[in-house]
Design a protein around this motif. Structure first.
Motif, PDB file in Angstrom:
ATOM      1  N   ASN A   1       0.475  -0.830   0.096  1.00 40.09           N
ATOM      2  CA  ASN A   1       0.169   0.377   0.024  1.00 40.09           C
ATOM      3  C   ASN A   1       0.971   1.124  -0.220  1.00 40.09           C
ATOM      4  O   ASN A   1       2.068   1.462   0.710  1.00 40.09           O
ATOM      5  CB  ASN A   1      -0.798   0.160   0.998  1.00 40.09           C
ATOM      6  CG  ASN A   1      -2.115  -1.599   0.821  1.00 40.09           C
ATOM      7  OD1 ASN A   1      -2.253  -1.557   0.427  1.00 40.09           O
ATOM      8  ND2 ASN A   1      -2.333  -1.322   1.917  1.00 40.09           N
ATOM      9  N   TYR A   2       0.722   2.198  -1.071  1.00 33.45           N
ATOM     10  CA  TYR A   2       1.082   3.951  -0.802  1.00 33.45           C
ATOM     11  C   TYR A   2       0.188   4.906  -0.591  1.00 33.45           C
ATOM     12  O   TYR A   2      -0.654   4.361  -1.260  1.00 33.45           O
ATOM     13  CB  TYR A   2       1.558   3.685  -2.090  1.00 33.45           C
ATOM     14  CG  TYR A   2       3.264   2.437  -2.557  1.00 33.45           C
ATOM     15  CD1 TYR A   2       4.213   2.851  -2.063  1.00 33.45           C
ATOM     16  CD2 TYR A   2       2.532   1.582  -3.356  1.00 33.45           C
ATOM     17  CE1 TYR A   2       5.587   1.662  -2.380  1.00 33.45           C
ATOM     18  CE2 TYR A   2       4.085   0.411  -3.113  1.00 33.45           C
ATOM     19  CZ  TYR A   2       4.855   0.249  -2.681  1.00 33.45           C
ATOM     20  OH  TYR A   2       5.705   0.060  -2.622  1.00 33.45           O
TER      21      TYR A   2
ATOM     22  N   TRP B   1      14.006   9.735  -4.441  1.00 32.79           N
ATOM     23  CA  TRP B   1      13.200   9.395  -2.979  1.00 32.79           C
ATOM     24  C   TRP B   1      11.668   8.765  -3.762  1.00 32.79           C
ATOM     25  O   TRP B   1      11.676   8.114  -4.875  1.00 32.79           O
ATOM     26  CB  TRP B   1      12.270  11.185  -3.496  1.00 32.79           C
ATOM     27  CG  TRP B   1      13.676  11.988  -2.849  1.00 32.79           C
ATOM     28  CD1 TRP B   1      15.117  12.073  -2.391  1.00 32.79           C
ATOM     29  CD2 TRP B   1      13.894  13.182  -2.849  1.00 32.79           C
ATOM     30  NE1 TRP B   1      15.082  12.777  -2.039  1.00 32.79           N
ATOM     31  CE2 TRP B   1      15.014  13.907  -2.115  1.00 32.79           C
ATOM     32  CE3 TRP B   1      12.513  14.586  -3.070  1.00 32.79           C
ATOM     33  CZ2 TRP B   1      14.706  15.310  -2.121  1.00 32.79           C
ATOM     34  CZ3 TRP B   1      12.607  15.848  -2.824  1.00 32.79           C
ATOM     35  CH2 TRP B   1      14.377  16.344  -2.553  1.00 32.79           C
ATOM     36  N   SER B   2      10.732   8.953  -2.544  1.00 33.18           N
ATOM     37  CA  SER B   2       9.658   7.712  -2.545  1.00 33.18           C
ATOM     38  C   SER B   2       8.718   8.830  -3.885  1.00 33.18           C
ATOM     39  O   SER B   2       7.583   7.986  -4.196  1.00 33.18           O
ATOM     40  CB  SER B   2       8.752   7.950  -1.035  1.00 33.18           C
ATOM     41  OG  SER B   2       8.074   9.164  -0.611  1.00 33.18           O
TER      42      SER B   2
ATOM     43  N   ASP C   1      12.261   8.758   1.336  1.00 38.75           N
ATOM     44  CA  ASP C   1      12.951   7.300   2.541  1.00 38.75           C
ATOM     45  C   ASP C   1      13.432   6.209   0.787  1.00 38.75           C
ATOM     46  O   ASP C   1      12.186   6.527  -0.168  1.00 38.75           O
ATOM     47  CB  ASP C   1      11.789   7.102   2.673  1.00 38.75           C
ATOM     48  CG  ASP C   1      12.278   5.480   3.276  1.00 38.75           C
ATOM     49  OD1 ASP C   1      12.982   5.002   3.337  1.00 38.75           O
ATOM     50  OD2 ASP C   1      10.697   4.547   3.842  1.00 38.75           O
ATOM     51  N   ARG C   2      14.976   5.897   0.812  1.00 38.67           N
ATOM     52  CA  ARG C   2      14.793   5.718  -0.334  1.00 38.67           C
ATOM     53  C   ARG C   2      14.600   4.357   0.092  1.00 38.67           C
ATOM     54  O   ARG C   2      14.824   3.833  -1.480  1.00 38.67           O
ATOM     55  CB  ARG C   2      16.454   5.876  -0.214  1.00 38.67           C
ATOM     56  CG  ARG C   2      17.345   6.627   0.029  1.00 38.67           C
ATOM     57  CD  ARG C   2      18.558   6.690  -0.157  1.00 38.67           C
ATOM     58  NE  ARG C   2      19.407   5.633  -1.286  1.00 38.67           N
ATOM     59  CZ  ARG C   2      20.465   5.543  -1.517  1.00 38.67           C
ATOM     60  NH1 ARG C   2      22.189   6.109  -0.539  1.00 38.67           N
ATOM     61  NH2 ARG C   2      21.054   4.625  -1.983  1.00 38.67           N
ATOM     62  N   HIS C   3      14.329   3.855   0.802  1.00 41.31           N
ATOM     63  CA  HIS C   3      13.432   2.259   0.715  1.00 41.31           C
ATOM     64  C   HIS C   3      12.071   2.321   0.539  1.00 41.31           C
ATOM     65  O   HIS C   3      12.354   1.089  -0.615  1.00 41.31           O
ATOM     66  CB  HIS C   3      13.813   1.749   2.276  1.00 41.31           C
ATOM     67  CG  HIS C   3      12.735   0.392   2.828  1.00 41.31           C
ATOM     68  ND1 HIS C   3      13.116  -0.907   2.389  1.00 41.31           N
ATOM     69  CD2 HIS C   3      11.474  -0.023   2.772  1.00 41.31           C
ATOM     70  CE1 HIS C   3      12.244  -1.969   2.731  1.00 41.31           C
ATOM     71  NE2 HIS C   3      11.473  -1.209   2.551  1.00 41.31           N
ATOM     72  N   THR C   4      11.737   3.313   0.401  1.00 43.08           N
ATOM     73  CA  THR C   4      10.310   2.974  -0.501  1.00 43.08           C
ATOM     74  C   THR C   4      10.303   3.705  -1.454  1.00 43.08           C
ATOM     75  O   THR C   4       9.692   3.273  -2.297  1.00 43.08           O
ATOM     76  CB  THR C   4       9.392   4.147   0.180  1.00 43.08           C
ATOM     77  OG1 THR C   4       8.888   4.758   1.721  1.00 43.08           O
ATOM     78  CG2 THR C   4       7.972   4.234   0.403  1.00 43.08           C
TER      79      THR C   4
ATOM     80  N   LEU D   1       8.273   0.605  -4.688  1.00 40.87           N
ATOM     81  CA  LEU D   1       7.836   1.233  -5.747  1.00 40.87           C
ATOM     82  C   LEU D   1       8.796   0.554  -6.301  1.00 40.87           C
ATOM     83  O   LEU D   1       7.821   0.452  -7.656  1.00 40.87           O
ATOM     84  CB  LEU D   1       8.156   2.626  -4.922  1.00 40.87           C
ATOM     85  CG  LEU D   1       6.741   3.110  -6.698  1.00 40.87           C
ATOM     86  CD1 LEU D   1       5.676   3.004  -6.345  1.00 40.87           C
ATOM     87  CD2 LEU D   1       6.863   4.498  -5.830  1.00 40.87           C
ATOM     88  N   LYS D   2       9.897   0.679  -6.839  1.00 44.44           N
ATOM     89  CA  LYS D   2      10.230   0.714  -8.165  1.00 44.44           C
ATOM     90  C   LYS D   2      10.422  -1.032  -8.842  1.00 44.44           C
ATOM     91  O   LYS D   2       9.664  -1.339  -9.204  1.00 44.44           O
ATOM     92  CB  LYS D   2      11.634   1.342  -8.541  1.00 44.44           C
ATOM     93  CG  LYS D   2      11.893   0.781 -10.075  1.00 44.44           C
ATOM     94  CD  LYS D   2      14.221   0.922  -9.756  1.00 44.44           C
ATOM     95  CE  LYS D   2      14.274   1.952  -9.367  1.00 44.44           C
ATOM     96  NZ  LYS D   2      15.229   3.176  -9.928  1.00 44.44           N
ATOM     97  N   ASN D   3      11.087  -1.487  -7.450  1.00 48.86           N
ATOM     98  CA  ASN D   3      10.442  -3.328  -7.528  1.00 48.86           C
ATOM     99  C   ASN D   3       8.903  -3.842  -7.728  1.00 48.86           C
ATOM    100  O   ASN D   3       8.489  -4.139  -8.480  1.00 48.86           O
ATOM    101  CB  ASN D   3      10.960  -3.905  -6.962  1.00 48.86           C
ATOM    102  CG  ASN D   3      12.529  -3.371  -6.268  1.00 48.86           C
ATOM    103  OD1 ASN D   3      13.550  -3.067  -7.186  1.00 48.86           O
ATOM    104  ND2 ASN D   3      13.253  -3.616  -4.835  1.00 48.86           N
TER     105      ASN D   3
END
Length: 540
Positions: free
Chosen positions: A381-382, A396-397, A515-518, A522-524
């Motif tokens: 979810n985003y 960035w997210s 947030d780099r993790h987000t 999201l890209k994956n």
């Protein structure tokens, strides 16, 4: 001597019936006689003085001296010449008083003559002013071209006479602006124009109805574009002439002097028209055509993105910095070429990276005022939308970048989709520059505020053209959406002060956006989603 002169006068009067005037010349000749006889000796060399102080000749001891020879004044020469230089006696008191009274009378007579001359000059100036006023107030509407040209020359002479300076006077040019307006009307705006609609679209970059709408709104908002009557009763430049000159300069990036021969407008006036035209367009249309997307606009953008394989996609993001000394433009555009956001700054202090520190593009996200976006991709979810960008921007997210060197088929397919969709913003830049050459070429002005208004006005008119021609765009993803406008429920802009979230909330939103993790998650998820979207589209 006197008898001789009297006889000569009598002789001349008897023979020529008028008095002789040669007496003066005769007396002048007698004033220069030979005072000493020629020397008796051949030698005239004087070596010493005699006992009386006179020079004597060395070779002639018998040279007469002053003691031996006495000069005798010839007959006819008066002794008064020997007293030359000696003044006469002093004038009497009566003579002085008479002389002073003559001087006073002469001065009074000169003063009276000067006063009479000034009165005469004033009367002539009043009469000349009356004639000049009649010429200035003459009605030129009933004159033909020849009479108007003669009237313009008379006005030029009046201005040169009354306002002449030491410098060269400015030459007035009779441009026949009334004829320019009639020619412009016959060429483009009459019921049966010379040039058809397609040529109007090519030269004005828009349909005739859009241009007339801009002219009407701008004329009602700014009195400068309204046609007025000048002091001599002539009609001024029409709104069509002023707006046409401004549009030609925006569309072709020509100099202000280049529109003079057709529109009949001076160079300084053309520059003034351009500045006021861009300011009026920004003031009137910015709230509608360069607004932030509202909730309805966001939903339409999300539907358009989902049809292309990118759910919750809000548009493409890029900046116009090209590595040269230019003005940077940061913009967000959708696939229908609509530009939603434009930030204008100086290239020396902004580039593709640090422009985000000054740009207001994410202010609504950080302040919690952005429209809510909730979506699910690959089970995650985003709640924040994203923009498609190239590889130079931050992780960035809110950004989805391409994969520079994909290693499997899914990543190659994602890079292909992402880069193809991101070309829409490049296409929007290209269309903007092709429509308005002033954006592509070197800057025409020095003031940053003027440059910013020109850029925003070009983007606003570009969006107006997109709104009018959106249905004609060919697309393989179905019809393009229709956004809210003033006739379809567009709310009034909020002109009051906007509220701000607490500082802790602002920092939390900032950290969530960066947030780099987000970003990687999201890209994956989008890589897997694009693979499924592609398979469902082409194989089922």
């Amino acid at each position: 001597m006197d008898n001789l002169v009297e006889k000569s006068h009598d002789y001349h009067l008897t023979n020529f019936k008028k008095k002789s005037n040669f007496e003066l010349h005769w007396r002048e000749l007698f004033r220069h006689p030979k005072w000493r006889p020629p020397p008796t000796s051949a030698s005239s060399k004087r070596t010493k003085l005699s006992s009386s102080g006179a020079y004597s000749s060395e070779g002639n001891n018998d040279t007469p001296t002053s003691e031996e020879f006495e000069l005798v004044r010839p007959q006819g020469t008066k002794a008064a010449t020997s007293r030359k230089g000696k003044g006469k006696g002093k004038a009497t008191a009566a003579e002085v008083a008479e002389y002073e009274s003559i001087q006073v009378a002469d001065k009074r007579r000169m003063d009276i003559m000067e006063e009479l001359n000034e009165i005469r000059l004033k009367e002539l100036a009043v009469k000349q002013s009356e004639v000049d006023l009649q010429i200035i107030m003459a009605d030129t509407s009933t004159m033909n071209d020849a009479q108007r040209m003669a009237h313009a020359k008379l006005l030029e002479k009046i201005m040169a006479r009354n306002y002449s300076t030491t410098s060269t006077p400015r030459k007035s040019i009779y441009r026949n602006r009334e004829g320019g307006h009639e020619r412009l009307m016959n060429d483009y705006f009459s019921s049966n124009p010379v040039y058809p609609e397609n040529l109007f679209r090519r030269r004005f970059r828009m349909g005739r109805h859009i241009f007339l709408r801009i002219v009407d709104v701008v004329s009602n908002s700014d009195p400068y574009f309204q046609q007025r009557i000048d002091a001599v009763g002539r009609k001024g430049l029409s709104p069509l002439q002023k707006c046409t000159a401004a549009m030609r300069m925006l569309a072709y990036s020509v100099s202000a002097d280049d529109v003079d021969d057709y529109v009949r407008i001076g160079e300084n006036t053309a520059v003034e028209c351009l500045k006021k035209f861009t300011a009026a367009v920004c003031t009137v249309f910015e709230g509608e055509y360069l607004r932030k997307p509202n909730s309805n606009d966001v939903q339409r953008l999300l539907q358009m993105g989902e049809a292309r394989g990118f759910p919750a996609w809000k548009g493409m993001f890029m900046s116009g910095h090209k590595g040269v000394a230019t003005i940077i433009l940061e913009a967000i555009a959708s696939s229908d070429l609509w530009i939603w956001h434009a930030f204008f700054g100086v290239a020396g202090s902004n580039n593709d990276i640090n422009v985000l520190d000054r740009s207001p593009v994410f202010d609504d996200v950080l302040q919690g005022r952005a429209p809510e976006v909730n979506y699910t991709i690959n089970g995650n979810n985003y709640n924040v939308g994203y923009y498609l960008t190239d590889g130079i921007y931050h992780e960035w997210s809110t950004f989805v970048k391409t994969i520079p060197r994909p290693h499997n088929e899914n990543k190659k397919l994602f890079a292909k989709y992402q880069e193809s969709q991101r070309k829409d913003v490049e296409r929007a830049f290209g269309v903007l520059q092709s429509r308005f050459a002033i954006v592509r070429g070197p800057t025409r002005f020095w003031d940053k505020a003027d440059l910013g208004r020109i850029m925003r006005a070009c983007i606003i008119i570009h969006n107006m053209i997109v709104e009018d021609e959106r249905d004609t765009y060919a697309t393989q993803f179905g019809p393009l959406p229709t956004y809210d406008d003033t006739t379809n429920g567009l709310p009034e802009p909020n002109l009051g002060e906007e509220s701000f979230v607490p500082y802790e909330t602002y920092v939390q939103n900032n950290m969530q956006m960066r947030d780099r993790h987000t970003h990687h998650q999201l890209k994956n998820d989008l890589v897997e989603h694009i693979s499924q979207f592609h398979n469902n589209r082409y194989f089922f």
